[in-house]
Design a protein around this motif. Structure first.
Motif, PDB file in Angstrom:
ATOM      1  N   LEU A 190       0.835  -1.199   0.000  1.00  0.00           N
ATOM      2  CA  LEU A 190       0.000   0.000   0.000  1.00  0.00           C
ATOM      3  C   LEU A 190       0.873   1.253   0.000  1.00  0.00           C
ATOM      4  CD1 LEU A 190      -2.787   1.290   0.063  1.00  0.00           C
ATOM      5  CD2 LEU A 190      -2.726   1.118   2.558  1.00  0.00           C
ATOM      6  N   ALA A 191       1.958   1.247   0.748  1.00  0.00           N
ATOM      7  CA  ALA A 191       2.877   2.393   0.749  1.00  0.00           C
ATOM      8  C   ALA A 191       3.450   2.621  -0.648  1.00  0.00           C
ATOM      9  CB  ALA A 191       4.001   2.164   1.753  1.00  0.00           C
ATOM     10  N   LEU A 192       3.797   1.532  -1.328  1.00  0.00           N
ATOM     11  CA  LEU A 192       4.300   1.644  -2.695  1.00  0.00           C
ATOM     12  C   LEU A 192       3.242   2.260  -3.603  1.00  0.00           C
ATOM     13  CD1 LEU A 192       6.454   0.691  -4.933  1.00  0.00           C
ATOM     14  CD2 LEU A 192       4.929  -1.252  -5.174  1.00  0.00           C
ATOM     15  N   LEU A 193       2.003   1.782  -3.500  1.00  0.00           N
ATOM     16  CA  LEU A 193       0.920   2.304  -4.326  1.00  0.00           C
ATOM     17  C   LEU A 193       0.617   3.764  -4.002  1.00  0.00           C
ATOM     18  CD1 LEU A 193      -1.454  -0.767  -4.261  1.00  0.00           C
ATOM     19  CD2 LEU A 193      -0.143   0.062  -6.224  1.00  0.00           C
ATOM     20  N   LEU A 194       0.647   4.116  -2.726  1.00  0.00           N
ATOM     21  CA  LEU A 194       0.357   5.494  -2.327  1.00  0.00           C
ATOM     22  C   LEU A 194       1.400   6.476  -2.878  1.00  0.00           C
ATOM     23  CD1 LEU A 194      -0.873   4.982   1.329  1.00  0.00           C
ATOM     24  CD2 LEU A 194      -2.207   5.923  -0.571  1.00  0.00           C
ATOM     25  N   HIS A 195       2.581   5.969  -3.143  1.00  0.00           N
ATOM     26  CA  HIS A 195       3.619   6.836  -3.712  1.00  0.00           C
ATOM     27  C   HIS A 195       3.321   7.181  -5.172  1.00  0.00           C
ATOM     28  CE1 HIS A 195       7.545   8.689  -3.858  1.00  0.00           C
ATOM     29  NE2 HIS A 195       7.810   8.022  -4.968  1.00  0.00           N
ATOM     30  N   HIS A 196       2.499   6.354  -5.841  1.00  0.00           N
ATOM     31  CA  HIS A 196       2.252   6.551  -7.265  1.00  0.00           C
ATOM     32  C   HIS A 196       0.803   6.816  -7.621  1.00  0.00           C
ATOM     33  CE1 HIS A 196       6.352   5.397  -8.049  1.00  0.00           C
ATOM     34  NE2 HIS A 196       6.178   4.406  -7.216  1.00  0.00           N
ATOM     35  N   LEU A 197      -0.089   6.685  -6.663  1.00  0.00           N
ATOM     36  CA  LEU A 197      -1.518   6.875  -6.928  1.00  0.00           C
ATOM     37  C   LEU A 197      -2.127   7.755  -5.855  1.00  0.00           C
ATOM     38  CD1 LEU A 197      -2.500   3.138  -7.561  1.00  0.00           C
ATOM     39  CD2 LEU A 197      -2.318   4.901  -9.304  1.00  0.00           C
ATOM     40  N   PRO A 198      -3.245   8.417  -6.165  1.00  0.00           N
ATOM     41  CA  PRO A 198      -3.977   9.119  -5.114  1.00  0.00           C
ATOM     42  C   PRO A 198      -4.504   8.093  -4.098  1.00  0.00           C
ATOM     43  CG  PRO A 198      -4.816   9.688  -7.301  1.00  0.00           C
ATOM     44  CD  PRO A 198      -3.832   8.593  -7.485  1.00  0.00           C
ATOM     45  N   PRO A 199      -4.732   8.516  -2.860  1.00  0.00           N
ATOM     46  CA  PRO A 199      -5.154   7.564  -1.819  1.00  0.00           C
ATOM     47  C   PRO A 199      -6.362   6.710  -2.193  1.00  0.00           C
ATOM     48  CG  PRO A 199      -4.584   9.648  -0.822  1.00  0.00           C
ATOM     49  CD  PRO A 199      -4.528   9.857  -2.306  1.00  0.00           C
ATOM     50  N   ALA A 200      -7.402   7.298  -2.757  1.00  0.00           N
ATOM     51  CA  ALA A 200      -8.595   6.508  -3.092  1.00  0.00           C
ATOM     52  C   ALA A 200      -8.271   5.443  -4.135  1.00  0.00           C
ATOM     53  CB  ALA A 200      -9.714   7.423  -3.599  1.00  0.00           C
ATOM     54  N   ALA A 201      -7.464   5.780  -5.118  1.00  0.00           N
ATOM     55  CA  ALA A 201      -7.090   4.816  -6.155  1.00  0.00           C
ATOM     56  C   ALA A 201      -6.200   3.713  -5.584  1.00  0.00           C
ATOM     57  CB  ALA A 201      -6.385   5.526  -7.301  1.00  0.00           C
ATOM     58  N   ALA A 202      -5.273   4.078  -4.704  1.00  0.00           N
ATOM     59  CA  ALA A 202      -4.391   3.074  -4.092  1.00  0.00           C
ATOM     60  C   ALA A 202      -5.201   2.065  -3.283  1.00  0.00           C
ATOM     61  CB  ALA A 202      -3.354   3.751  -3.209  1.00  0.00           C
ATOM     62  N   TYR A 203      -6.151   2.555  -2.510  1.00  0.00           N
ATOM     63  CA  TYR A 203      -6.992   1.640  -1.733  1.00  0.00           C
ATOM     64  C   TYR A 203      -7.885   0.802  -2.647  1.00  0.00           C
ATOM     65  CZ  TYR A 203      -5.584   3.530   2.762  1.00  0.00           C
ATOM     66  OH  TYR A 203      -4.854   3.889   3.862  1.00  0.00           O
ATOM     67  N   ALA A 204      -8.303   1.341  -3.772  1.00  0.00           N
ATOM     68  CA  ALA A 204      -9.144   0.593  -4.711  1.00  0.00           C
ATOM     69  C   ALA A 204      -8.361  -0.524  -5.394  1.00  0.00           C
ATOM     70  CB  ALA A 204      -9.727   1.537  -5.763  1.00  0.00           C
ATOM     71  N   VAL A 205      -7.068  -0.365  -5.558  1.00  0.00           N
ATOM     72  CA  VAL A 205      -6.226  -1.376  -6.198  1.00  0.00           C
ATOM     73  C   VAL A 205      -6.019  -2.596  -5.292  1.00  0.00           C
ATOM     74  CG1 VAL A 205      -3.854  -1.806  -6.972  1.00  0.00           C
ATOM     75  CG2 VAL A 205      -5.043   0.240  -7.709  1.00  0.00           C
ATOM     76  N   MET A 206      -5.999  -2.383  -4.001  1.00  0.00           N
ATOM     77  CA  MET A 206      -5.638  -3.453  -3.064  1.00  0.00           C
ATOM     78  C   MET A 206      -6.498  -4.715  -3.199  1.00  0.00           C
ATOM     79  SD  MET A 206      -2.880  -2.621  -1.482  1.00  0.00           S
ATOM     80  CE  MET A 206      -2.843  -3.710  -0.068  1.00  0.00           C
ATOM     81  N   PRO A 207      -7.837  -4.638  -3.184  1.00  0.00           N
ATOM     82  CA  PRO A 207      -8.616  -5.883  -3.291  1.00  0.00           C
ATOM     83  C   PRO A 207      -8.332  -6.658  -4.574  1.00  0.00           C
ATOM     84  CG  PRO A 207     -10.038  -4.078  -2.614  1.00  0.00           C
ATOM     85  CD  PRO A 207      -8.707  -3.486  -2.981  1.00  0.00           C
ATOM     86  N   ALA A 208      -8.200  -5.952  -5.683  1.00  0.00           N
ATOM     87  CA  ALA A 208      -7.912  -6.622  -6.952  1.00  0.00           C
ATOM     88  C   ALA A 208      -6.546  -7.306  -6.894  1.00  0.00           C
ATOM     89  CB  ALA A 208      -7.971  -5.627  -8.101  1.00  0.00           C
ATOM     90  N   ALA A 209      -5.556  -6.631  -6.332  1.00  0.00           N
ATOM     91  CA  ALA A 209      -4.215  -7.213  -6.239  1.00  0.00           C
ATOM     92  C   ALA A 209      -4.203  -8.411  -5.285  1.00  0.00           C
ATOM     93  CB  ALA A 209      -3.222  -6.154  -5.775  1.00  0.00           C
ATOM     94  N   ILE A 210      -4.975  -8.344  -4.216  1.00  0.00           N
ATOM     95  CA  ILE A 210      -5.061  -9.478  -3.284  1.00  0.00           C
ATOM     96  C   ILE A 210      -5.676 -10.680  -3.990  1.00  0.00           C
ATOM     97  CG2 ILE A 210      -6.224 -10.323  -1.202  1.00  0.00           C
ATOM     98  CD1 ILE A 210      -5.844  -7.408  -0.094  1.00  0.00           C
ATOM     99  N   HIS A 211      -6.757 -10.468  -4.715  1.00  0.00           N
ATOM    100  CA  HIS A 211      -7.393 -11.574  -5.438  1.00  0.00           C
ATOM    101  C   HIS A 211      -6.476 -12.126  -6.529  1.00  0.00           C
ATOM    102  CE1 HIS A 211     -11.216 -11.495  -3.409  1.00  0.00           C
ATOM    103  NE2 HIS A 211     -11.263 -10.178  -3.553  1.00  0.00           N
ATOM    104  N   LEU A 212      -5.709 -11.264  -7.180  1.00  0.00           N
ATOM    105  CA  LEU A 212      -4.756 -11.724  -8.183  1.00  0.00           C
ATOM    106  C   LEU A 212      -3.686 -12.598  -7.528  1.00  0.00           C
ATOM    107  CD1 LEU A 212      -3.728 -11.602 -11.136  1.00  0.00           C
ATOM    108  CD2 LEU A 212      -2.344  -9.658 -10.425  1.00  0.00           C
TER     109      LEU A 212
END
Length: 150
Positions: free
Chosen positions: A107-129
């Motif tokens: 999540l820290a990695l994603l937050l460095h490259h995405l806005p907070p809402a988008a970073a949190y939205a990516v997490m469930p998809a990445a977990i399922h992947l």
């Protein structure tokens, strides 16, 4: 204590054919998805054949969700690019961290490259992947820790 992140992204600049099989499949799938989306084609069918060949067809929907959630950030290069580009290396690292249970770091990695809402939205998809890859026997390596041989 570091004040500026990683000096070089793991996997960045690595020839794509030198990646371990799970990372290569994820890279190929993301590249094919992104290329189809850029050309205006439905992106989900594009990575179907490599995923089916590896027995990871259950990971297609999570890959689609992940790529849609990234919404333009960390998008892969062209399918025939010979080396891993930095944004692809970040994607591989983030997915590896998530699959290995290091979700805060991912999540820290994603937050460095995405806005907070988008970073949190990516997490469930990445977990399922990561789960789908794991069920298919595809374990992504943590490139921050070298492989112990012996």
């Amino acid at each position: 204590m570091a004040t500026h992140g990683l000096p070089a992204w793991p996997w960045a600049g690595t020839p794509a054919e030198d990646l371990p099989p799970p990372e290569r499949l994820l890279l190929d799938g993301a590249r094919l998805w992104a290329a189809a989306a850029r050309e205006g084609h439905p992106p989900l069918p594009a990575p179907r054949l490599p995923f089916i060949a590896e027995g990871a067809e259950a990971a297609l929907l999570p890959l689609d969700a992940l790529m849609r959630a990234l919404s333009g950030a960390l998008l892969p290069a062209c399918p025939l690019c010979p080396c891993v580009v930095p944004q692809e290396a970040r994607l591989l690292l983030g997915c590896a961290l998530i699959q290995r249970g290091a979700r805060r770091e991912a999540l820290a990695l994603l937050l460095h490259h995405l806005p907070p809402a988008a970073a949190y939205a990516v997490m469930p998809a990445a977990i399922h992947l990561g789960l789908a890859f794991g069920r298919a026997g595809l374990l992504l390596r943590n490139p921050l820790r070298p492989v112990q041989r012996g």
